[in-house]
Design an enzyme around this catalytic site. Structure first.
Site, PDB file in Angstrom:
ATOM      1  N   GLU A  47      48.988   3.665  36.189  1.00  0.00           N
ATOM      2  CA  GLU A  47      49.489   2.395  36.716  1.00  0.00           C
ATOM      3  C   GLU A  47      49.758   2.558  38.209  1.00  0.00           C
ATOM      4  OE1 GLU A  47      53.357  -0.454  35.746  1.00  0.00           O
ATOM      5  OE2 GLU A  47      53.575   1.728  35.704  1.00  0.00           O
ATOM      6  N   ASN A 110      50.411  -6.969  37.890  1.00  0.00           N
ATOM      7  CA  ASN A 110      50.255  -5.527  37.695  1.00  0.00           C
ATOM      8  C   ASN A 110      49.025  -5.371  36.801  1.00  0.00           C
ATOM      9  OD1 ASN A 110      50.502  -2.803  37.100  1.00  0.00           O
ATOM     10  ND2 ASN A 110      52.721  -2.879  36.874  1.00  0.00           N
ATOM     11  N   LYS A 127      49.217  -6.679  33.024  1.00  0.00           N
ATOM     12  CA  LYS A 127      50.360  -6.198  32.255  1.00  0.00           C
ATOM     13  C   LYS A 127      51.122  -7.354  31.622  1.00  0.00           C
ATOM     14  CE  LYS A 127      54.283  -3.027  32.879  1.00  0.00           C
ATOM     15  NZ  LYS A 127      54.896  -2.121  33.877  1.00  0.00           N
ATOM     16  N   GLU A 145      60.354  -4.912  38.784  1.00  0.00           N
ATOM     17  CA  GLU A 145      59.008  -5.453  38.539  1.00  0.00           C
ATOM     18  C   GLU A 145      59.024  -6.970  38.385  1.00  0.00           C
ATOM     19  OE1 GLU A 145      55.868  -3.646  36.124  1.00  0.00           O
ATOM     20  OE2 GLU A 145      57.271  -1.988  35.779  1.00  0.00           O
ATOM     21  N   CYS A 171      51.913   0.841  31.131  1.00  0.00           N
ATOM     22  CA  CYS A 171      53.298   1.300  31.152  1.00  0.00           C
ATOM     23  C   CYS A 171      54.151   0.705  30.028  1.00  0.00           C
ATOM     24  CB  CYS A 171      53.907   1.041  32.522  1.00  0.00           C
ATOM     25  SG  CYS A 171      55.367   2.089  32.846  1.00  0.00           S
ATOM     26  N   ASN A 196      53.978   4.632  35.097  1.00  0.00           N
ATOM     27  CA  ASN A 196      54.918   5.264  36.023  1.00  0.00           C
ATOM     28  C   ASN A 196      56.276   5.203  35.333  1.00  0.00           C
ATOM     29  OD1 ASN A 196      53.995   5.005  39.417  1.00  0.00           O
ATOM     30  ND2 ASN A 196      52.651   4.340  37.787  1.00  0.00           N
TER      31      ASN A 196
END
Length: 304
Positions: A47, A110, A127, A145, A171, A196
């Site tokens: 990611e 993302n 994502k 995020e 993730c 991450n």
């Protein structure tokens, strides 16, 4: 003759904020070259593989924020990675921060793209399960995020890669059983995943010894319960003052870890995935088409 796909997981060490895109792409190209030497047919990168994990900071300047995002993929700095794929005949999945212009709006996602062994774009995933908050919270590891990304809007697509059905996840998606279930129902045989993850959480210091266990547990469960191969690439090491967990791995449909990274640096792990094992596991454990009861699961998809 057995169906197989040789998968490489391309873990990276930390990518500091001071690193240029060119420096970072150099590292990714080298990892792809190492994967090719090891016989890989496809590789997965972490990611946000092109930048530091910037949601650890509250940033207000939109121009500063957008500097972490890609205006296009490939772009001027990333084209070399695509060219390397074509030269090496090894495709890849890479996580990055995407600026998308849709319906007259600029949107931030993302994202992970799947690229073929000819260096051409195959498909995209955004994502779905965006974690964290929009503002820092007292006593909680800063993870913003939701300040910088919208939830994905492309569903859980599955793409053909050399005759293998491949899906992607990013993730926090790996924590959710629905991720693997949807990919399985959409026909996935292999899930490529990048992450991450902080080594320590301010809100739960007493659970620090379980971080790697909890990293692998949902991926192993997702692989086993849905009879999938899962290949997960971490960004690892001390990045801009925050320790990231590592633990990149390749997991079989039996739920076993078939290969695992041993370092917190740039590292390639490779495994030849036996795709026929999927069918064997389905015969032994689950016949989804026969035993599923979707009429009894409606509450899962009801609004909260």
């Amino acid at each position: 003759m057995a169906r197989c796909l040789t998968i490489a997981v391309a873990q990276t060490g930390p990518i500091q904020r001071s690193a240029s895109r060119a420096e970072t792409v150099d590292r990714l190209v080298l990892l792809l070259e190492q994967a090719a030497v090891a016989g890989a047919e496809i590789a997965v990168f972490p990611e946000m593989a092109l930048t530091t994990f910037f949601p650890r900071w509250r940033i207000d300047d939109q121009a500063e924020i957008d500097a972490f995002f890609e205006q296009s993929m490939p772009g001027p700095e990333t084209q070399r990675l695509y060219d390397a794929a074509a030269r090496l005949k090894v495709g890849f999945a890479v996580g990055y921060c995407e600026i998308a212009r849709e319906d007259g709006h600029t949107r931030h996602f993302n994202t992970m793209d799947l690229v073929g062994p000819d260096g051409r774009f195959i498909g995209r995933y955004r994502k779905m399960h965006v974690p964290g908050s929009s503002e820092p919270e007292q006593g909680t590891t800063t993870h913003l995020e939701r300040r910088y990304f919208e939830p994905g809007n492309l569903g859980f697509p599955v793409f053909d890669y050399r005759g293998v059905r491949v899906g992607m996840a990013i993730c926090n998606d790996r924590r959710w059983p629905e991720t693997y279930r949807m990919l399985c129902l959409n026909g996935a045989e292999v899930v490529l995943l990048g992450y991450n993850t902080p080594l320590l959480l301010d809100e739960a210091p007493g659970l620090a010894h379980l971080r790697m266990f909890h990293n692998h547990l949902p991926m192993q469960a997702g692989a086993y319960q849905n009879t999938l191969w899962v290949a997960a690439a971490a960004k690892a090491g001390l990045e801009d003052g925050q320790a990231l967990i590592g633990g990149s791995c390749i997991i079989a449909p039996t739920g076993e870890i078939a290969a695992q990274a041993m370092s917190l640096d740039d590292e390639i792990i490779v495994h030849r995935a036996d795709l026929d094992l999927i069918e064997t596991c389905r015969k032994v454990n689950f016949n989804f088409a026969l035993y599923r009861r979707p009429d009894q699961y409606r509450r899962i998809s009801e609004p909260v």
